[in-house]
Design a protein around this motif. Sequence first.
Motif, PDB file in Angstrom:
ATOM      1  N   GLU A 164     -25.543  73.935 -34.131  1.00 37.18           N
ATOM      2  CA  GLU A 164     -24.242  73.237 -34.164  1.00 37.18           C
ATOM      3  C   GLU A 164     -23.106  74.267 -34.281  1.00 37.18           C
ATOM      4  O   GLU A 164     -22.110  74.195 -33.574  1.00 37.18           O
ATOM      5  CB  GLU A 164     -24.232  72.332 -35.392  1.00 37.18           C
ATOM      6  N   GLN A 165     -23.320  75.246 -35.214  1.00 36.97           N
ATOM      7  CA  GLN A 165     -22.298  76.290 -35.430  1.00 36.97           C
ATOM      8  C   GLN A 165     -22.038  77.083 -34.164  1.00 36.97           C
ATOM      9  O   GLN A 165     -20.886  77.301 -33.784  1.00 36.97           O
ATOM     10  CB  GLN A 165     -22.837  77.309 -36.448  1.00 36.97           C
ATOM     11  N   ILE A 166     -23.122  77.514 -33.516  1.00 29.91           N
ATOM     12  CA  ILE A 166     -22.962  78.361 -32.312  1.00 29.91           C
ATOM     13  C   ILE A 166     -22.266  77.564 -31.204  1.00 29.91           C
ATOM     14  O   ILE A 166     -21.383  78.069 -30.517  1.00 29.91           O
ATOM     15  CB  ILE A 166     -24.318  78.920 -31.831  1.00 29.91           C
ATOM     16  N   LYS A 167     -22.652  76.299 -31.095  1.00 32.40           N
ATOM     17  CA  LYS A 167     -22.040  75.433 -30.080  1.00 32.40           C
ATOM     18  C   LYS A 167     -20.524  75.366 -30.312  1.00 32.40           C
ATOM     19  O   LYS A 167     -19.735  75.514 -29.390  1.00 32.40           O
ATOM     20  CB  LYS A 167     -22.706  74.053 -30.198  1.00 32.40           C
ATOM     21  N   THR A 168     -20.131  75.174 -31.564  1.00 33.76           N
ATOM     22  CA  THR A 168     -18.695  75.095 -31.886  1.00 33.76           C
ATOM     23  C   THR A 168     -18.001  76.419 -31.582  1.00 33.76           C
ATOM     24  O   THR A 168     -16.937  76.454 -30.958  1.00 33.76           O
ATOM     25  CB  THR A 168     -18.513  74.755 -33.390  1.00 33.76           C
ATOM     26  N   ILE A 169     -18.617  77.520 -32.016  1.00 34.81           N
ATOM     27  CA  ILE A 169     -18.001  78.841 -31.801  1.00 34.81           C
ATOM     28  C   ILE A 169     -17.833  79.119 -30.307  1.00 34.81           C
ATOM     29  O   ILE A 169     -16.763  79.536 -29.853  1.00 34.81           O
ATOM     30  CB  ILE A 169     -18.858  79.948 -32.477  1.00 34.81           C
ATOM     31  N   TYR A 170     -18.882  78.849 -29.524  1.00 31.79           N
ATOM     32  CA  TYR A 170     -18.804  79.127 -28.078  1.00 31.79           C
ATOM     33  C   TYR A 170     -17.764  78.215 -27.402  1.00 31.79           C
ATOM     34  O   TYR A 170     -17.089  78.628 -26.465  1.00 31.79           O
ATOM     35  CB  TYR A 170     -20.178  78.956 -27.418  1.00 31.79           C
ATOM     36  N   THR A 171     -17.660  76.978 -27.881  1.00 35.09           N
ATOM     37  CA  THR A 171     -16.649  76.076 -27.307  1.00 35.09           C
ATOM     38  C   THR A 171     -15.249  76.572 -27.678  1.00 35.09           C
ATOM     39  O   THR A 171     -14.359  76.635 -26.833  1.00 35.09           O
ATOM     40  CB  THR A 171     -16.861  74.632 -27.827  1.00 35.09           C
ATOM     41  N   ASN A 172     -15.076  76.968 -28.944  1.00 33.25           N
ATOM     42  CA  ASN A 172     -13.753  77.453 -29.395  1.00 33.25           C
ATOM     43  C   ASN A 172     -13.229  78.585 -28.526  1.00 33.25           C
ATOM     44  O   ASN A 172     -12.045  78.678 -28.253  1.00 33.25           O
ATOM     45  CB  ASN A 172     -13.831  77.984 -30.834  1.00 33.25           C
ATOM     46  N   TYR A 173     -14.137  79.480 -28.147  1.00 32.37           N
ATOM     47  CA  TYR A 173     -13.698  80.691 -27.433  1.00 32.37           C
ATOM     48  C   TYR A 173     -14.134  80.709 -25.972  1.00 32.37           C
ATOM     49  O   TYR A 173     -14.081  81.748 -25.329  1.00 32.37           O
ATOM     50  CB  TYR A 173     -14.194  81.943 -28.187  1.00 32.37           C
ATOM     51  N   ASP A 174     -14.551  79.558 -25.482  1.00 38.00           N
ATOM     52  CA  ASP A 174     -14.939  79.409 -24.083  1.00 38.00           C
ATOM     53  C   ASP A 174     -15.945  80.490 -23.649  1.00 38.00           C
ATOM     54  O   ASP A 174     -15.751  81.169 -22.643  1.00 38.00           O
ATOM     55  CB  ASP A 174     -13.662  79.463 -23.207  1.00 38.00           C
ATOM     56  N   MET A 175     -16.981  80.663 -24.462  1.00 33.09           N
ATOM     57  CA  MET A 175     -17.986  81.684 -24.159  1.00 33.09           C
ATOM     58  C   MET A 175     -19.091  81.114 -23.289  1.00 33.09           C
ATOM     59  O   MET A 175     -19.539  79.994 -23.511  1.00 33.09           O
ATOM     60  CB  MET A 175     -18.550  82.239 -25.463  1.00 33.09           C
ATOM     61  N   LYS A 176     -19.503  81.896 -22.303  1.00 34.25           N
ATOM     62  CA  LYS A 176     -20.432  81.378 -21.279  1.00 34.25           C
ATOM     63  C   LYS A 176     -21.902  81.661 -21.600  1.00 34.25           C
ATOM     64  O   LYS A 176     -22.794  81.230 -20.870  1.00 34.25           O
ATOM     65  CB  LYS A 176     -20.102  81.991 -19.907  1.00 34.25           C
ATOM     66  N   THR A 177     -22.170  82.427 -22.646  1.00 35.78           N
ATOM     67  CA  THR A 177     -23.558  82.745 -23.017  1.00 35.78           C
ATOM     68  C   THR A 177     -24.344  81.450 -23.279  1.00 35.78           C
ATOM     69  O   THR A 177     -23.817  80.521 -23.900  1.00 35.78           O
ATOM     70  CB  THR A 177     -23.567  83.649 -24.262  1.00 35.78           C
ATOM     71  N   ASN A 178     -25.582  81.417 -22.774  1.00 35.26           N
ATOM     72  CA  ASN A 178     -26.414  80.214 -22.943  1.00 35.26           C
ATOM     73  C   ASN A 178     -27.084  80.189 -24.311  1.00 35.26           C
ATOM     74  O   ASN A 178     -27.684  81.192 -24.728  1.00 35.26           O
ATOM     75  CB  ASN A 178     -27.514  80.198 -21.877  1.00 35.26           C
ATOM     76  N   ILE A 179     -27.007  79.051 -24.961  1.00 38.87           N
ATOM     77  CA  ILE A 179     -27.697  78.878 -26.250  1.00 38.87           C
ATOM     78  C   ILE A 179     -29.141  78.476 -25.958  1.00 38.87           C
ATOM     79  O   ILE A 179     -29.408  77.416 -25.394  1.00 38.87           O
ATOM     80  CB  ILE A 179     -27.009  77.811 -27.119  1.00 38.87           C
ATOM     81  N   LEU A 180     -30.063  79.373 -26.329  1.00 36.52           N
ATOM     82  CA  LEU A 180     -31.493  79.164 -26.077  1.00 36.52           C
ATOM     83  C   LEU A 180     -32.155  78.926 -27.444  1.00 36.52           C
ATOM     84  O   LEU A 180     -32.341  79.873 -28.217  1.00 36.52           O
ATOM     85  CB  LEU A 180     -32.052  80.416 -25.385  1.00 36.52           C
ATOM     86  N   VAL A 181     -32.465  77.684 -27.741  1.00 39.56           N
ATOM     87  CA  VAL A 181     -33.022  77.382 -29.066  1.00 39.56           C
ATOM     88  C   VAL A 181     -34.470  77.866 -29.124  1.00 39.56           C
ATOM     89  O   VAL A 181     -35.304  77.478 -28.302  1.00 39.56           O
ATOM     90  CB  VAL A 181     -32.947  75.878 -29.386  1.00 39.56           C
ATOM     91  N   ALA A 182     -34.760  78.729 -30.102  1.00 41.00           N
ATOM     92  CA  ALA A 182     -36.084  79.343 -30.215  1.00 41.00           C
ATOM     93  C   ALA A 182     -36.712  79.010 -31.567  1.00 41.00           C
ATOM     94  O   ALA A 182     -36.045  78.447 -32.447  1.00 41.00           O
ATOM     95  CB  ALA A 182     -35.957  80.850 -30.046  1.00 41.00           C
ATOM     96  N   SER A 183     -37.976  79.375 -31.695  1.00 36.33           N
ATOM     97  CA  SER A 183     -38.740  79.108 -32.916  1.00 36.33           C
ATOM     98  C   SER A 183     -38.771  77.606 -33.214  1.00 36.33           C
ATOM     99  O   SER A 183     -38.568  77.166 -34.336  1.00 36.33           O
ATOM    100  CB  SER A 183     -38.131  79.903 -34.081  1.00 36.33           C
ATOM    101  N   ILE A 184     -39.041  76.858 -32.159  1.00 34.95           N
ATOM    102  CA  ILE A 184     -39.139  75.393 -32.252  1.00 34.95           C
ATOM    103  C   ILE A 184     -40.510  75.038 -32.818  1.00 34.95           C
ATOM    104  O   ILE A 184     -41.524  75.573 -32.374  1.00 34.95           O
ATOM    105  CB  ILE A 184     -38.962  74.787 -30.840  1.00 34.95           C
TER     106      ILE A 184
END
Length: 223
Positions: free
Chosen positions: A148-168
Amino acid sequence: MKLFLDTANLTEIKQANEWGLLDGVTTNPSLIAKEMKNGGSFKDIVTKILKETPGPVSIEVIAEDYDNMLKQAFKISELGKNAVVKVPFTTVGLKVTKALSDNGVHVNSTLIFSGIQALFAAKAGATYVSPFVGRLDDIAEDGMSLIEQIKTIYTNYDMKTNILVASIRSPLHVLRSMIMGADVITLPFDVLSKLPSHPKTTEGLTRFLDDWKKAFGSMDFPL
Ligand code: E4P
């Protein structure tokens, strides 16, 4: 949303591909070492995985110093067009990530455990960041809140890096990642195989076919 398999096992990769569920693969040194114990060289194993996978395959460097990390990274990237270099998140790793992405090499910045690390990895040009949710759960922290945090941070700064959820570790991790809008989920084969089945689907199919058999006494198809 892309589904990756977190494995170095070729049989699992082939099975997921046959199900139409394989967008890519992530490996790590532990997973590859496990396969190497059953025979086969590192190069052999990763080359076969790259060939069998219809999308990106992350392969991790094992050096910790800049020169050797970079050397290993370029060797990995030469193995195939779909090779992605997995670089552990350290300050040296950041420098390596920057050098690789400046050279057009795709990087998966791995072992991400905070939103700040995810922002730094994105600034260095990583194509993917891998936050490890299960390992946070292991120490009584809520792994999914990091997504959730990373999603918010990337949206705030329009970052294009893909969030790859690991250790599922569970289907619930998968569902919550999808609801949060993760770009990629990488999951072990045992979690993937639990996902398609639903007791109401099984029950419904049994009832449809029983009704047909009761009505016509056979399962001959009338066309
Ligand atoms: C990610 O790329 C890692 O290979 C992996 O998801 C680690 O999972 P684990 O914590 O179950 O070992």
